[in-house]
Enzyme design. Structure first.
Site, PDB file in Angstrom:
ATOM      1  N   ASP A 174       0.854  -1.194   0.000  1.00 48.82           N
ATOM      2  CA  ASP A 174       0.000   0.000   0.000  1.00 48.82           C
ATOM      3  C   ASP A 174       0.891   1.246   0.000  1.00 48.82           C
ATOM      4  O   ASP A 174       1.898   1.308   0.703  1.00 48.82           O
ATOM      5  CB  ASP A 174      -0.916   0.007   1.233  1.00 48.82           C
ATOM      6  N   ILE A 175       0.493   2.245  -0.761  1.00 49.03           N
ATOM      7  CA  ILE A 175       1.316   3.455  -0.908  1.00 49.03           C
ATOM      8  C   ILE A 175       1.317   4.287   0.377  1.00 49.03           C
ATOM      9  O   ILE A 175       2.242   5.068   0.611  1.00 49.03           O
ATOM     10  CB  ILE A 175       0.816   4.270  -2.124  1.00 49.03           C
TER      11      ILE A 175
ATOM     12  N   GLU B 186     -12.372   3.156  -1.503  1.00 45.57           N
ATOM     13  CA  GLU B 186     -11.913   4.320  -2.269  1.00 45.57           C
ATOM     14  C   GLU B 186     -11.496   3.948  -3.685  1.00 45.57           C
ATOM     15  O   GLU B 186     -11.711   4.725  -4.608  1.00 45.57           O
ATOM     16  CB  GLU B 186     -10.756   5.001  -1.533  1.00 45.57           C
ATOM     17  N   VAL B 187     -10.876   2.812  -3.839  1.00 43.22           N
ATOM     18  CA  VAL B 187     -10.462   2.369  -5.179  1.00 43.22           C
ATOM     19  C   VAL B 187     -11.431   1.279  -5.631  1.00 43.22           C
ATOM     20  O   VAL B 187     -11.572   0.242  -4.967  1.00 43.22           O
ATOM     21  CB  VAL B 187      -9.016   1.839  -5.173  1.00 43.22           C
TER      22      VAL B 187
ATOM     23  N   HIS C 135     -10.013  -5.213  -3.632  1.00 44.04           N
ATOM     24  CA  HIS C 135      -8.684  -5.395  -3.045  1.00 44.04           C
ATOM     25  C   HIS C 135      -8.838  -5.788  -1.588  1.00 44.04           C
ATOM     26  O   HIS C 135      -9.713  -5.285  -0.895  1.00 44.04           O
ATOM     27  CB  HIS C 135      -7.824  -4.144  -3.173  1.00 44.04           C
ATOM     28  N   MET C 136      -7.966  -6.676  -1.165  1.00 40.00           N
ATOM     29  CA  MET C 136      -7.935  -7.092   0.233  1.00 40.00           C
ATOM     30  C   MET C 136      -6.688  -6.501   0.884  1.00 40.00           C
ATOM     31  O   MET C 136      -5.563  -6.737   0.435  1.00 40.00           O
ATOM     32  CB  MET C 136      -7.918  -8.617   0.341  1.00 40.00           C
ATOM     33  N   HIS C 137      -6.906  -5.744   1.944  1.00 40.90           N
ATOM     34  CA  HIS C 137      -5.787  -5.242   2.736  1.00 40.90           C
ATOM     35  C   HIS C 137      -5.281  -6.376   3.623  1.00 40.90           C
ATOM     36  O   HIS C 137      -6.081  -7.056   4.279  1.00 40.90           O
ATOM     37  CB  HIS C 137      -6.241  -4.106   3.654  1.00 40.90           C
TER      38      HIS C 137
ATOM     39  N   ASN D 279     -12.932  -3.505   2.002  1.00 42.26           N
ATOM     40  CA  ASN D 279     -13.943  -2.451   2.071  1.00 42.26           C
ATOM     41  C   ASN D 279     -14.794  -2.504   0.807  1.00 42.26           C
ATOM     42  O   ASN D 279     -14.260  -2.672  -0.291  1.00 42.26           O
ATOM     43  CB  ASN D 279     -13.267  -1.086   2.203  1.00 42.26           C
TER      44      ASN D 279
HETATM   45  P1  5GP Z   1      -9.785   1.357   0.140  1.00 44.40           P
HETATM   46  O1  5GP Z   1     -10.066   2.551   1.000  1.00 44.40           O
HETATM   47  O2  5GP Z   1     -10.374   1.482  -1.237  1.00 44.40           O
HETATM   48  O3  5GP Z   1     -10.140   0.049   0.810  1.00 44.40           O
HETATM   49  O4  5GP Z   1      -8.226   1.279   0.009  1.00 44.40           O
HETATM   50  C1  5GP Z   1      -7.511   1.829  -1.050  1.00 44.40           C
HETATM   51  C2  5GP Z   1      -6.048   1.734  -0.684  1.00 44.40           C
HETATM   52  O5  5GP Z   1      -5.293   1.925  -1.855  1.00 44.40           O
HETATM   53  C3  5GP Z   1      -5.588   2.787   0.321  1.00 44.40           C
HETATM   54  O6  5GP Z   1      -5.052   2.140   1.484  1.00 44.40           O
HETATM   55  C4  5GP Z   1      -4.538   3.584  -0.444  1.00 44.40           C
HETATM   56  O7  5GP Z   1      -3.461   3.975   0.362  1.00 44.40           O
HETATM   57  C5  5GP Z   1      -4.120   2.618  -1.526  1.00 44.40           C
HETATM   58  N1  5GP Z   1      -3.665   3.242  -2.757  1.00 44.40           N
HETATM   59  C6  5GP Z   1      -4.295   4.262  -3.415  1.00 44.40           C
HETATM   60  N2  5GP Z   1      -3.607   4.588  -4.523  1.00 44.40           N
HETATM   61  C7  5GP Z   1      -2.529   3.756  -4.561  1.00 44.40           C
HETATM   62  C8  5GP Z   1      -1.442   3.617  -5.490  1.00 44.40           C
HETATM   63  O8  5GP Z   1      -1.333   4.319  -6.498  1.00 44.40           O
HETATM   64  N3  5GP Z   1      -0.516   2.659  -5.212  1.00 44.40           N
HETATM   65  C9  5GP Z   1      -0.619   1.862  -4.102  1.00 44.40           C
HETATM   66  N4  5GP Z   1       0.366   0.949  -3.922  1.00 44.40           N
HETATM   67  N5  5GP Z   1      -1.624   1.963  -3.213  1.00 44.40           N
HETATM   68  C10 5GP Z   1      -2.569   2.901  -3.442  1.00 44.40           C
END
Ligand code: 5GP
Ligand code: ZN
Length: 115
Positions: free
Chosen positions: A30-31, A94-95, A99-101, A86
């Site tokens: 994660d970034i 958000e994305v 995706h699984m964290h 999420n």
């Molecule tokens: P969400 O809130 O959708 O569950 O998580 C999206 C995750 O994607 C966030 O933890 C965010 O930091 C990560 N993320 C967003 N843009 C990028 C990117 O360009 N590269 C990487 N490696 N992670 C990203």
């Protein structure tokens, strides 16, 4: 072909710190890591969210779970980890590509939800 951020990472058009990949899934750091270990496991195929899956997606969703434990250990979360998916507005996604964290590290991640 999808133009979403994680599709572009999967295709190699946007760089990411990849830690695992096979024919179905990809994992990268994660970034903005929330814990010492914070990896995102995604399907190579575009699936918008867990609210958008179909019967054809069972194999890839199973693979995401099946690889998490080894990824966590490889990244240094050797005594457990938390996996989070999420979904949609209510879930805080958000994305919009499933995706699984996988979050962890040496110390406990803490309570499941902030109150
Ligand atoms: P969400 O809130 O959708 O569950 O998580 C999206 C995750 O994607 C966030 O933890 C965010 O930091 C990560 N993320 C967003 N843009 C990028 C990117 O360009 N590269 C990487 N490696 N992670 C990203
Ligand atoms: Zn996508």
């Amino acid at each position: 072909m999808h133009d979403c951020l994680f599709c572009r990472i999967a295709r190699g058009e946007i760089p990411a710190a990849r830690v695992y990949e096979d024919e179905l899934v990809l994992a990268f750091k994660d970034i903005q890591p929330q814990r010492p270990v914070h990896v995102l496991v995604i399907p190579r195929k575009h699936i918008t969210s867990l609210a958008h899956v179909g019967p054809d997606d069972e194999a890839v969703l199973g693979r995401m779970l099946a690889v998490a434990g080894q990824i966590a250990v490889d990244q240094g979360s050797t005594d457990g980890f938390r996996s989070i998916i999420n979904t949609g507005r209510v879930g805080g996604q958000e994305v919009m590509h499933v995706h699984m964290h996988v979050v962890g590290g040496p110390d406990p991640v803490g309570p499941m939800l902030k109150r």
